[in-house]
Design a protein around this motif. Structure first.
Motif: not given
Length: 296
Positions: A215-217, A250-252, A264-271
Motif C-alpha cells: 500500500m505504501r509503495l 516518511t511517505s506521509f 506537516a512534512a517536518i513533523k512526519y519526517f521527525n516521527h
C-alpha cells in the motif's frame, strides 16, 4: 518395531502434523523412533535436523546432517540442507565457508551457488551475490528463485533495467508470486515508469491485500503521479495495519510536501526518525528542508 510402507507414511503424516502445530519435540521423537529402525534414511535425517533447528539446537541439527553424510548421503544435497538451516540463524560466514570449500572440492550445483548468493547478500556483499546468482542461472536457467533474488540484488546495485528483465521472468514463471511483483514495481518506480509500477504493485495487492508495504509503495507512486487523494487513502489504510512503520510516516511526509505543507512534512519526517533513526529517505527529506527549518 518394523516399519512397513503403510506405517512409514502414517508416521510421517503424524510428524508433519506436529510440525504444523509447532510441537517440535513431538515431531523429533517420531523421527528418532523411525531412525532407530531405518538408520540409513537420509530423508529422515534431514527432517530431524530441521526439527532440531526449530528447537534451537543447531549443534544437534548439524550432527544429524554429518551423520547422514557418514552414512553415504550425497554431500552436496546434505550440505545444502545444513546451510539452509544455518541461514535461518544468520550464520552467513559459516555458510560461505562451508559451501566455498564444497564448490572447490566437488562439482557444484545451482543450489550451492544460490545459497552462497543469499549469504553474501545478507552480508551486504551484492557483487559476490550477483556473481553466484549468475552462476546459478548458467547451470539452471529456469531456477525461479534465482531470477527473483538477482532482481533484488540488481535493485540494490542500482541496475534497474537489468532487474526488470529478471523480475519479469520471475513473474512469468510464477504469476502469483507477489514478492516478485513487488520488486518489479520497485524497479519500475526507480526507472520513473509509474504506470507500469502501479499496475504490477496493484496485482501484488490483489494477491495479498493486507500488505502495508505494498500500500505504501502504491501511495509513493501515486504521489509522483500527483494523485494525492488516492495516495492519502492508501497511506491511511497502510498505517492502520502498521502503526510503527517509519517508511509509512516518511511517505506521509512526502505527501505533505506535495501539498506544500512543509510544517506537516517536518513533523512526519521527525516521527519517522523516532521510529527508525537510520531511515535514509527521512534523513534526506529533512536535509532538503534544512534551509526552511533554519529560517524558523
Amino acid at each position: 518395531m518394523e516399519i512397513n510402507e503403510h506405517l512409514f507414511h502414517k508416521l510421517i503424516e503424524e510428524a508433519v502434523s506436529y510440525e504444523r502445530a509447532e510441537k517440535w519435540l513431538h515431531a523429533a521423537q517420531i523421527y528418532e523412533r523411525m531412525l532407530a529402525e531405518m538408520p540409513d534414511s537420509h530423508y529422515l535425517r534431514y527432517n530431524l535436523a530441521k526439527v532440531y533447528a526449530r528447537l534451537g539446537n543447531i549443534n544437534a541439527a548439524e550432527n544429524a546432517i554429518i551423520t547422514a553424510i557418514k552414512e553415504g548421503a550425497d554431500e552436496i544435497r546434505a550440505y545444502e540442507e545444513l546451510c539452509k538451516i544455518l541461514l535461518q540463524y544468520d550464520e552467513y560466514t559459516r555458510v560461505i565457508e562451508i559451501l566455498s570449500k564444497l564448490a572447490i572440492r566437488l562439482h557444484s550445483s545451482p543450489g550451492v551457488h544460490f545459497l552462497l548468493a543469499l549469504a553474501y547478500s545478507a552480508q551486504g556483499d551484492f557483487q559476490n551475490a550477483h556473481r553466484h546468482l549468475l552462476r546459478t542461472l548458467e547451470m539452471d536457467p529456469k531456477y525461479h528463485k534465482a531470477h527473483l533474488a538477482i532482481g533484488d540484488v540488481l535493485i540494490k546495485l542500482d541496475k534497474f533495467e537489468e532487474a526488470v528483465e529478471h523480475l519479469r521472468m520471475a513473474v512469468t514463471n510464477d504469476p502469483d508470486d507477489w514478492s516478485a511483483l513487488h520488486l518489479l514495481g520497485v524497479a519500475y518506480f526507480k526507472l520513473d515508469k509509474n504506470s507500469e509500477a502501479l499496475e504490477v504493485v496493484g496485482r501484488a495487492l490483489e494477491i495479498v491485500p493486507e500488505r502495508a508495504d505494498l500500500m505504501r509503495l502504491s501511495a509513493d507512486i501515486l504521489i509522483r503521479m500527483e494523485e494525492l487523494d488516492r495516495a492519502e487513502l492508501l497511506l491511511r489504510r497502510a498505517v492502520s495495519r502498521d502503526k510503527n512503520s517509519s517508511e509509512i510516516q516518511t511517505s506521509f511526509a512526502f505527501l505533505a510536501l506535495a501539498r506544500n505543507d512543509v510544517s506537516a512534512a517536518i513533523k512526519y519526517f521527525n516521527h519517522a526518525l523516532d521510529l527508525d533513526p537510520y531511515n535514509a529517505r527521512a534523513l534526506e527529506g529533512l536535509q532538503l528542508l534544512q534551509p526552511y527549518m533554519e529560517k524558523q
